[in-house]
Design an enzyme around this catalytic site. Structure first.
Site, PDB file in Angstrom:
ATOM      1  CG  HIS A 169      -2.333   0.433   0.889  1.00 47.53           C
ATOM      2  ND1 HIS A 169      -2.607   1.561   0.137  1.00 47.53           N
ATOM      3  CD2 HIS A 169      -3.544  -0.098   1.212  1.00 47.53           C
ATOM      4  CE1 HIS A 169      -3.914   1.713   0.018  1.00 47.53           C
ATOM      5  NE2 HIS A 169      -4.514   0.710   0.653  1.00 47.53           N
TER       6      HIS A 169
ATOM      7  CG  ASP B 118      -3.562   5.902  -2.719  1.00 45.52           C
ATOM      8  OD1 ASP B 118      -2.928   5.560  -1.694  1.00 45.52           O
ATOM      9  OD2 ASP B 118      -3.591   7.059  -3.170  1.00 45.52           O
TER      10      ASP B 118
END
Length: 443
Positions: A414, A418
């Site tokens: 992450h 995104d």
């Protein structure tokens, strides 16, 4: 006077700090020549033979089978003729990398001899080259050829021996199909199918001791298993990973594969088609072909796609790497995937073929499962997982039909992107699986 020289475990590359002894290829008292392999070791990456740069009489061995030897620790000591040093190349340095190093002179079978009983050999540890009372030990007059007794079997690979042992196959009763009658893995497999004679029940040289019923067993983490454990643990600790998934109708992809394979030329595997889809998707979403720098200060976006793929081999699960996969066509990808898969099964891949990946394709569907949330292959930032392709009820063109359906899962770091980017990548892959003609837009 001969002198005793110590040969230590060399640096095998790829940052490895040690190796496990798999099989000794020489005995104390045996005459060896320069560059003769003396031991087979298993590193975290591969099984390799280690050649000795000295020629003479083996006076000592260090390390039992199954024991780990650190880089720089003694392997063997060899009594050599006065003034004879190690074989060197070019610049005259005594050390040289040994990964992938070939045997220089003559066949292995012609190299070995035994010291006559009357000769003297040193069997104790030797900390440094010192003179020993073996004036005649390396003279031809005191060397006799080694005699191969009835227990000698033409098997090089420890994997073949283990396979035969686990299935009770007597290797002495098999005829090898390899060079000079060498017994190969395929020979043992054929013996299993035809019901070959069982191995003799006499106590083997090294016999596993079964633990009493109900008693716990402590299994050491060594070699590949330890490296995998350390790498996955680090990945789980350091990478904030997330997973998304989607079901996809792979019917048209399977139809395309069947169509391609009706034409002349190499057969195209499902894995090759999926690999081609991955390279196209990564060109569209380059954020996912990346890794975070060790200090966390930057994200490195890789210019080339070095595509790793999960493969089950004799030593467990490994991840071979297809270099510059973005530059290969589907047939070329298929050929390289097949070569590396066979190397994984035979445990013959080099450390270079098992490292350096930038993205991993995990086809866990071959195990008959639909989904998974795999741990990322540190330091990579993403992994595509593919479940089994199996007939399922599916709404197709407004009607219920039986279609070939698979579940795609995508695990990503992450920190590099995104959810929108990860979702876009996975949706594009799913669209290519459902409508493989979309790939023509990318060619």
């Amino acid at each position: 006077m001969p002198v005793v020289r110590e040969f230590t475990l060399p640096d095998l590359g790829e940052g490895l700090t040690g190796a496990e002894v798999v099989r000794w290829m020489v005995e104390v008292g045996e005459v060896i020549v320069v560059d003769q392999p003396v031991v087979e070791v298993e590193t975290a990456k591969a099984v390799v033979e280690v050649p000795c740069p000295y020629g003479g009489v083996v006076t000592a061995r260090y390390g039992e089978v199954g024991e780990e030897v650190p880089v720089g620790a003694p392997l063997v000591t060899v009594a050599v003729s006065p003034g004879e040093g190690p074989r060197v190349s070019g610049g005259g340095a005594d050390e040289r990398p040994l990964v992938g190093y070939g045997v220089a002179d003559g066949p292995k079978g012609a190299r070995r001899g035994r010291v006559r009983a009357g000769a003297t050999a040193v069997a104790g540890p030797v900390a440094a080259p010192v003179p020993v009372a073996v004036a005649a030990v390396v003279e031809p007059a005191v060397v006799e050829p080694a005699v191969a007794g009835p227990s000698v079997v033409a098997v090089i690979s420890p994997l073949v021996r283990r396979m035969a042992r686990e299935h009770g196959i007597d290797l002495a009763a098999l005829a090898g199909s390899g060079p000079d009658g060498l017994i190969m893995r395929a020979d043992v497999a054929r013996a299993l199918e035809s019901g070959a004679p069982a191995a003799p029940t006499a106590a083997p040289t090294v016999a596993p001791v079964a633990a009493p019923a109900g008693e716990d067993q402590l299994v050491p983490l060594r070699g590949l298993r330890r490296t995998v454990a350390e790498k996955l643990g680090r990945s789980h600790r350091e990478i904030p990973a997330a997973t998304c998934w989607v079901d996809a109708d792979a019917t048209e992809l399977m139809d395309l594969r069947a169509q391609l394979n009706r034409a002349s030329g190499p057969k195209i595997s499902v894995l090759a088609l999926l690999a081609r889809i991955c390279t196209v998707a990564l060109a569209r979403f380059p954020e996912l072909n990346s890794s975070v720098e060790p200090d966390g200060s930057a994200i490195r976006r890789h210019a080339a796609v070095h595509l790793g793929f999960a493969a089950q081999g004799e030593r467990g699960l490994v991840v071979p790497v297809v270099r510059d996969a973005q530059a290969l066509g589907t047939e070329q990808l298929g050929a390289e995937l097949a070569r590396l898969t066979e190397g994984a099964r035979a445990a013959s891949l080099t450390p270079a073929e098992l490292t350096g990946g930038t993205f991993t394709l995990n086809n866990y569907g071959v195990f008959g499962v639909d989904g998974s949330t795999p741990i990322l292959n540190h330091p990579e930032a993403a992994m595509l997982g593919v479940g089994r392709i199996t007939p399922k009820p599916w709404v197709h063109q407004g009607a219920l039909a039986v279609r070939q359906v698979t579940q795609l899962s995508f695990t990503f770091d992450h920190r590099v992107c995104d959810g929108g980017t990860a979702g876009g990548f996975l949706r594009f892959v799913a669209d290519c699986v459902e409508q493989p003609g979309m790939l023509l837009r990318q060619l």
